[in-house]
Write an enzyme that holds these catalytic residues in place. Structure first.
Site: not given
Ligand code: COA
Length: 360
Positions: A144, A287, A317
């Protein structure tokens, strides 16, 4: 940048006078760099949150709340809509916007992590498609951060006097690396396809170009975002799982934490190097990874909403395309103009992060 990369400097008529330090200063060409054109290409296919909820256990509200994303574009691989096609279309639009043709390009850089194939470089193929018969073309792989790395590299290649006109494209087709099942739901909701391009050119106005820049990487964080293709590609402690081959594996929580901290540090570091305050910057072109990460940076520096552009709800993204898509949106809307100070920022797999602060 060494003299070996700048043959014109060795031939400079001023190079014989003064101390070596003075000679270095005197022989540096007094020219600036400007962005004279931008363009973009988004495939017509889309995946909405509603579409995703039919493929996996997720829903529109969860995705919007956690990421700010409502829609993404998806290239149609079956009809040949690959990375090079998106890249070539974006580059053509940028060249048209700049009023140049492919014959004017001295260098073409393609920032991508989804290349057409291992060899040749996607940039070589794009150069061929747009009719760039001479000059250099190569890919730059920094996930990215690729386009912002590319801005710094292209700028300095021009600034040192070796090249005059460079095409820089950020293009990625991440949707082909997604697992659209429950197993991949934490990652598949984020990414979309697209391409954006910019044309950089030498200008006699030496005040134009990069004021300060930073490029960083930390390979210890490689396992936070990776794409395994063989049993050897999994980090120690993670069992090989062939169903994950070809799919992006991401530790979302870890990347989130890294991104929030890094973004603020990167902004501060770039401003400090330039001796500027956040309020001196006219536009932040960031980004688009997650609207919550962008919001945290905006709050930390007390930026008004209109100074930190967000298009993630529309495109998700788009990795290497993310920053140039924003740049083109803003130029087309007249929100980035000559005379402005614009700060480009990105972070991503590698882990990598980079900034580029421009006097436009
Ligand atoms: N829909 C519904 N629920 C979902 C899900 C989805 N698409 N993906 C995960 N969950 C659930 C998980 O299973 C978890 O459930 P649990 O509490 O029962 O175990 C809960 O939602 C929370 O999951 P978590 O992974 O902790 O969510 P989060 O708040 O961290 O959000 C992202 C996930 C990916 C949105 C977030 O971590 C993020 O944006 N990270 C940065 C990623 C990024 O920017 N990447 C590119 C870099 S260039």
């Amino acid at each position: 940048m060494t003299h070996a990369l700048c043959p014109r400097l060795l031939l400079s008529p001023t190079a014989s006078a003064g101390t070596p330090a003075q000679q270095g200063r005197q022989s540096r060409p007094q020219q600036g760099v400007e962005i004279i054109g931008t363009g973009q290409f988004l495939p017509s296919g889309t995946i909405s949150n509603h579409d995703l909820s039919k493929l996996m256990d997720t829903n529109h509200d969860w995705i919007v709340q956690r990421t700010g994303i409502a829609n993404r574009h998806r290239a149609d691989l079956a009809s040949g809509e690959t990375t090079k096609v998106l890249a070539a279309n974006a580059l053509r639009a940028a060249m048209q916007n700049a009023g140049i043709t492919a014959k004017d390009l001295d260098v073409l850089i393609c920032a991508t992590m989804t290349p057409e194939m291992t060899c040749p470089a996607t940039a070589n193929l794009v150069a061929n498609d747009v009719g760039m018969a001479h000059g250099a073309s190569f890919d730059l792989v920094a996930a990215c951060s690729g386009f912002v790395y590319g801005l710094n590299v292209a700028h300095d290649l021009i600034k040192c006097g070796t090249y005059r006109t460079i095409g820089l494209v950020g293009a990625d087709t991440l949707t082909r690396l997604m697992d659209y099942t429950n197993a991949g739901r934490g990652t598949a909701i984020l990414f979309g396809d697209g391409a954006g391009a910019a044309i950089l050119r030498a200008t006699p106005d030496a005040t134009k170009g990069i004021i300060s820049q930073a490029m960083h990487s930390d390979g210890t964080g490689w396992k936070d975002i990776y794409v395994p293709n063989t049993p050897h590609d999994f980090p120690s402690g993670i069992a090989c799982d062939a169903t994950k081959f070809g799919h992006v594996q991401m530790n979302g929580a870890s990347v989130f934490k890294f991104a929030v901290g890094t973004f603020s540090e990167l902004i501060q570091q770039t401003l400090d190097k330039a001796g500027l305050q956040a309020s001196d910057i006219d536009m932040f072109v960031c980004h688009q990874s997650n609207s919550r990460i962008l919001q945290a940076a905006r709050e930390r520096f007390g930026l008004p909403e209109e100074k930190l552009y967000v298009n993630i709800h529309r495109v998700g993204n788009t990795v290497g395309a993310s920053v140039p898509l924003c740049l083109d949106d803003l130029r087309q809307a007249g929100r980035i103009k000559p005379g402005m100070k614009v700060l480009f920022l990105a972070f991503g797999g590698g882990l990598t992060w980079a900034s580029s602060l421009w006097q436009m």
